[in-house]
Design a protein around this motif. Sequence first.
Motif, PDB file in Angstrom:
ATOM      1  N   ASP A  85      17.922   2.629 -56.387  1.00  0.00           N
ATOM      2  CA  ASP A  85      17.645   2.855 -54.965  1.00  0.00           C
ATOM      3  C   ASP A  85      17.508   4.336 -54.630  1.00  0.00           C
ATOM      4  OD1 ASP A  85      17.886   0.158 -54.926  1.00  0.00           O
ATOM      5  OD2 ASP A  85      19.780   0.090 -53.834  1.00  0.00           O
ATOM      6  N   TYR A 344      22.006  -1.718 -46.852  1.00  0.00           N
ATOM      7  CA  TYR A 344      20.928  -2.096 -47.768  1.00  0.00           C
ATOM      8  C   TYR A 344      20.003  -3.126 -47.121  1.00  0.00           C
ATOM      9  CZ  TYR A 344      18.518  -4.186 -51.753  1.00  0.00           C
ATOM     10  OH  TYR A 344      17.548  -4.674 -52.600  1.00  0.00           O
ATOM     11  N   ARG A 347      17.697  -1.199 -44.919  1.00  0.00           N
ATOM     12  CA  ARG A 347      17.309   0.074 -45.524  1.00  0.00           C
ATOM     13  C   ARG A 347      15.965   0.596 -45.019  1.00  0.00           C
ATOM     14  NH1 ARG A 347      16.743  -4.077 -48.855  1.00  0.00           N
ATOM     15  NH2 ARG A 347      14.847  -4.414 -50.091  1.00  0.00           N
ATOM     16  N   GLU A 348      15.084  -0.296 -44.595  1.00  0.00           N
ATOM     17  CA  GLU A 348      13.794   0.162 -44.084  1.00  0.00           C
ATOM     18  C   GLU A 348      13.946   0.802 -42.706  1.00  0.00           C
ATOM     19  OE1 GLU A 348      10.961  -2.964 -44.172  1.00  0.00           O
ATOM     20  OE2 GLU A 348      11.044  -3.223 -46.354  1.00  0.00           O
ATOM     21  N   LYS A 351      16.526   4.281 -43.343  1.00  0.00           N
ATOM     22  CA  LYS A 351      16.186   4.758 -44.687  1.00  0.00           C
ATOM     23  C   LYS A 351      17.057   5.945 -45.108  1.00  0.00           C
ATOM     24  CE  LYS A 351      12.220   6.286 -47.452  1.00  0.00           C
ATOM     25  NZ  LYS A 351      12.796   7.576 -47.879  1.00  0.00           N
ATOM     26  N   ASP A 352      17.122   6.990 -44.285  1.00  0.00           N
ATOM     27  CA  ASP A 352      17.861   8.203 -44.656  1.00  0.00           C
ATOM     28  C   ASP A 352      19.363   7.940 -44.751  1.00  0.00           C
ATOM     29  OD1 ASP A 352      15.474   9.539 -44.713  1.00  0.00           O
ATOM     30  OD2 ASP A 352      15.685  10.414 -42.706  1.00  0.00           O
ATOM     31  N   TYR A 354      20.865   5.031 -45.417  1.00  0.00           N
ATOM     32  CA  TYR A 354      21.162   4.239 -46.616  1.00  0.00           C
ATOM     33  C   TYR A 354      21.101   5.099 -47.874  1.00  0.00           C
ATOM     34  CZ  TYR A 354      20.726   1.136 -50.552  1.00  0.00           C
ATOM     35  OH  TYR A 354      20.916   0.537 -51.773  1.00  0.00           O
ATOM     36  N   GLU A 355      20.096   5.949 -47.986  1.00  0.00           N
ATOM     37  CA  GLU A 355      19.971   6.802 -49.176  1.00  0.00           C
ATOM     38  C   GLU A 355      21.156   7.752 -49.298  1.00  0.00           C
ATOM     39  OE1 GLU A 355      16.216   8.741 -49.252  1.00  0.00           O
ATOM     40  OE2 GLU A 355      15.076   6.898 -49.638  1.00  0.00           O
TER      41      GLU A 355
END
Length: 429
Positions: A85, A344, A347-348, A351-352, A354-355
């Motif tokens: 991921d 997760y 996550r879309e 995004k930031d 989750y990362e």
Amino acid sequence: MEVIQFLIVNELALRGNYILEEEKEQGLFQNLFEYTCMKDPNLNEVLTHIPQNATYRSPEIQNQIIQAMVQAVRSSIVKDINESDVKWFTLMEDGTRDKNNRENIALAIRYVKDGVVNESLLMVKTTENLDAATFTELTLNTLTENNIDPSCMLSQCYDGPWLWPKILSTLQPADAALQARSAGLKDAITIIKCVKDEIIKLRSNQMYNQILEEAKSLTSNDCGESENRTQTSKRQVKKPNRMDDYLTYTPCSSARQNIDENDEPFKSEYFETLDILIAELQRRFSDNDDLINSIASLDELDVDKMVPLKNLGLKIPSREEASVVKAYLSRNEDIMENTLQVLYRQREAFKDTYELFASVATIGCSTAVCESTFSTLTAINRPQRLSMGHERMAGMVFLAFEKKRTKSVDLNEVLRIFNNMANRRIQLF
């Protein structure tokens, strides 16, 4: 191939004793292969027609099949690492000597895939030189050979946990938690803070008196039991002289009186020990206070506290995204669910965030996965198997430890790798 796969997964020996009278080897591989042929008429028919110099059952062929399986399983691990991921990972490395006095180095990778933290063994190798330069070269070469970018290494874990264990019985669970393969740096920081708080609680006159009374009661009970045993003893036991420095034969009442009269030295040592523990914890975890505090407060989603993580090279979310994520998490009905798993699923949208959480989750706090590898090594490298070469042993350890992947490995891929290793009398692929 399936016979070898079954034996390795169950950490069983392939070869056995050679019977001179029968001119035949009595090993699990040979016996299980013959049993399989007996149960499978088609395989038995094929065996009667192939050339006897191409049965592919020799120890050399076994080694090649093991190495083909190792390549296939390792390829699946590397694929997961490169498709994780986030690009970041943690390198974990540890070493131990086997019964042949060979140094075995286990190298594992911690990464996040599909919202789940994974720790996978990458290789088990040996080296004669144990200096830092050799270990560095071995590690970098292994990463390069497997197309893993060393620049994505976010952290490293080497021999030993962060916290020395079993100082006080109340703190023993901390060591088990830190050594768990699922534990990350964020969990470790919380555990260490709890440990430090518990030690500070012990530093009081009330706790000292309570512990001292418990010690006195234990001494009294032990002496009472000893007197009962002496009365019922039917023979006199000779006292060993070599234990004079470790045993005391003072009567119970006298020993208790000495404790009562000399409480002050005990008290001084008690508080001094606790002060040393607190100072050592402070020293070990004060070099990166800003980074540690940033990770510990990650759940607060305060962008200002994420600056140390940004300086580390991680991308942090905007204030707007962080505020939305915080509101979303506060409405999550399942409070026991892992935050990483919740993010997760979204996550879309986040995004930031989750990362960032996934990147922090890759940071480990121990080499427990490597220690588990050595347990597998001990099970395979038995005294009856000391003649086994290191390459064969390392391959079997790797496959047995990654047994879930070994069970599900594509045997057609293994067959293709095996076929391409040398010019075969019979082309198998």
